[in-house]
Design a protein around this motif. Structure first.
Motif, PDB file in Angstrom:
ATOM      1  N   GLY A 243      77.333 -31.638 -44.759  1.00 26.42           N
ATOM      2  CA  GLY A 243      78.653 -31.795 -45.349  1.00 26.42           C
ATOM      3  C   GLY A 243      79.632 -30.760 -44.823  1.00 26.42           C
ATOM      4  N   ALA A 244      79.156 -29.522 -44.640  1.00 28.97           N
ATOM      5  CA  ALA A 244      80.018 -28.457 -44.118  1.00 28.97           C
ATOM      6  C   ALA A 244      80.448 -28.771 -42.688  1.00 28.97           C
ATOM      7  CB  ALA A 244      79.287 -27.123 -44.177  1.00 28.97           C
ATOM      8  N   LYS A 245      79.526 -29.288 -41.889  1.00 31.13           N
ATOM      9  CA  LYS A 245      79.860 -29.624 -40.502  1.00 31.13           C
ATOM     10  C   LYS A 245      80.821 -30.803 -40.437  1.00 31.13           C
ATOM     11  CE  LYS A 245      75.781 -27.671 -38.256  1.00 31.13           C
ATOM     12  NZ  LYS A 245      74.601 -27.924 -37.400  1.00 31.13           N
ATOM     13  N   CYS A 246      80.645 -31.757 -41.337  1.00 29.17           N
ATOM     14  CA  CYS A 246      81.600 -32.876 -41.402  1.00 29.17           C
ATOM     15  C   CYS A 246      82.992 -32.356 -41.744  1.00 29.17           C
ATOM     16  CB  CYS A 246      81.155 -33.892 -42.451  1.00 29.17           C
ATOM     17  SG  CYS A 246      79.742 -34.914 -41.975  1.00 29.17           S
ATOM     18  N   TYR A 247      83.044 -31.472 -42.741  1.00 32.04           N
ATOM     19  CA  TYR A 247      84.335 -30.886 -43.137  1.00 32.04           C
ATOM     20  C   TYR A 247      84.984 -30.181 -41.948  1.00 32.04           C
ATOM     21  CZ  TYR A 247      87.603 -27.450 -44.934  1.00 32.04           C
ATOM     22  OH  TYR A 247      88.721 -26.672 -45.129  1.00 32.04           O
ATOM     23  N   ALA A 248      84.215 -29.369 -41.223  1.00 38.06           N
ATOM     24  CA  ALA A 248      84.769 -28.590 -40.121  1.00 38.06           C
ATOM     25  C   ALA A 248      85.351 -29.491 -39.038  1.00 38.06           C
ATOM     26  CB  ALA A 248      83.697 -27.675 -39.532  1.00 38.06           C
ATOM     27  N   ARG A 249      84.653 -30.562 -38.690  1.00 37.27           N
ATOM     28  CA  ARG A 249      85.152 -31.440 -37.634  1.00 37.27           C
ATOM     29  C   ARG A 249      86.394 -32.206 -38.087  1.00 37.27           C
ATOM     30  NH1 ARG A 249      81.229 -35.394 -34.235  1.00 37.27           N
ATOM     31  NH2 ARG A 249      80.473 -33.325 -33.587  1.00 37.27           N
ATOM     32  N   ILE A 250      86.360 -32.731 -39.312  1.00 36.87           N
ATOM     33  CA  ILE A 250      87.507 -33.491 -39.810  1.00 36.87           C
ATOM     34  C   ILE A 250      88.719 -32.575 -39.982  1.00 36.87           C
ATOM     35  CG2 ILE A 250      88.389 -34.836 -41.760  1.00 36.87           C
ATOM     36  CD1 ILE A 250      85.453 -35.807 -42.178  1.00 36.87           C
ATOM     37  N   ARG A 251      88.471 -31.378 -40.500  1.00 31.52           N
ATOM     38  CA  ARG A 251      89.565 -30.418 -40.682  1.00 31.52           C
ATOM     39  C   ARG A 251      90.148 -29.996 -39.329  1.00 31.52           C
ATOM     40  NH1 ARG A 251      93.799 -29.445 -43.468  1.00 31.52           N
ATOM     41  NH2 ARG A 251      94.454 -27.261 -43.437  1.00 31.52           N
TER      42      ARG A 251
END
Length: 282
Positions: A243-251
């Motif tokens: 979830g953290a990696k998804c957040y980082a890429r989308i952000r």
């Protein structure tokens, strides 16, 4: 079409379940694979790059969010380490040959590029010294602000003014060394570390003085990670590393779109609608 995607997500007021939102996040992460490659190439080949990092909790464990960005592109990355293991894994700085702006974290100096130190950090530390009675620190604050103001007013400084400012800079540092010899040892330690850094990295501290296009601070990078800090305060932590990696890429994608004048809403609509922003095409 883009219009249909916009109407679906933002026009009909349809409530979305947690599972649906989760699926959208995973889909967005996958759709942004090409963007991730694209933005890395753009940052690697940029003339100027800002770097910063902040701690965050992932599944109640300590991780770090690393930000590399400039005025057009941003890349946020998650790693369990703060230092060179993380930066080597991100694999931009080991090959970067431009100018890197940062707050003086020692690991950054490992990389073979030019460096600029954030003077906003210096001003905060110097203000602490002033509050503890150190006169040299106020003189350094005045000097840094004077240089900044003259550049803002006149643009590039001539050699004569640069040399004059350099002499003042060295004189203030000498005064600081003499002044701190009579202060309390505990106070002196923190101030002495700052003074030594300003002396050792005088070129990196004053690089903005020799080129008016270069920044005085690392505020750009600090702004790029601000929303992550807000998220941590609101939600506490990320539930999973995925979830953290998804957040980082989308952000990273949203930040980059915002730097190109596009709202977060429009960025996501175009992502799901298969209508990529122009900067990804050109």
């Amino acid at each position: 079409s883009t219009e249909r995607v916009r109407d679906y997500f933002f026009g009909n007021g349809i409530p979305l379940s947690e599972g649906t939102v989760h699926n959208f996040i995973i889909e967005a992460y996958n759709l942004l694979g090409p963007f991730n490659i694209f933005v890395r190439s753009k940052l690697l080949n940029s003339l100027l790059l800002h770097a910063d990092e902040t701690g965050l909790l992932v599944d109640k464990k300590n991780y770090w969010l690393h930000a590399l960005s400039n005025d057009q592109f941003a890349l946020l990355s998650i790693h369990k380490n703060r230092g060179s293991k993380a930066l080597d894994a991100i694999n931009i700085l080991p090959k970067y040959k431009g100018i890197l702006v940062h707050d003086g974290f020692k690991t950054y100096f490992k990389y073979q590029c030019e460096h600029i130190l954030c003077n906003a950090h210096h001003l905060r530390e110097l203000t602490w010294c002033v509050e503890h009675g150190m006169k040299w620190a106020q003189k350094m604050i005045n000097l840094l602000k004077t240089i900044k103001d003259e550049i803002a007013s006149d643009g590039d400084l001539d050699v004569k003014r640069i040399n004059r400012f350099m002499k003042r800079y060295r004189r203030v540092l000498r005064q600081g060394q003499a002044e701190m010899s009579g202060l309390d040892a505990e106070l002196t330690k923190k101030a002495a570390n700052l003074r030594k850094r300003l002396e050792k990295y005088s070129v990196e501290t004053l690089r903005f003085m020799k080129d008016s296009s270069l920044p005085f601070t690392n505020n750009l990078s600090e702004r790029d990670i601000r929303m992550t800090k807000v998220k941590q305060k609101v939600s506490g932590c990320f539930r999973s590393l995925r979830g953290a990696k998804c957040y980082a890429r989308i952000r990273s994608y949203i930040l980059t779109c915002e730097k190109h004048g596009m709202s977060a809403q429009e960025a996501m609509v175009r992502l799901f609608g298969g209508d990529p922003p122009e900067f990804l095409i050109n």
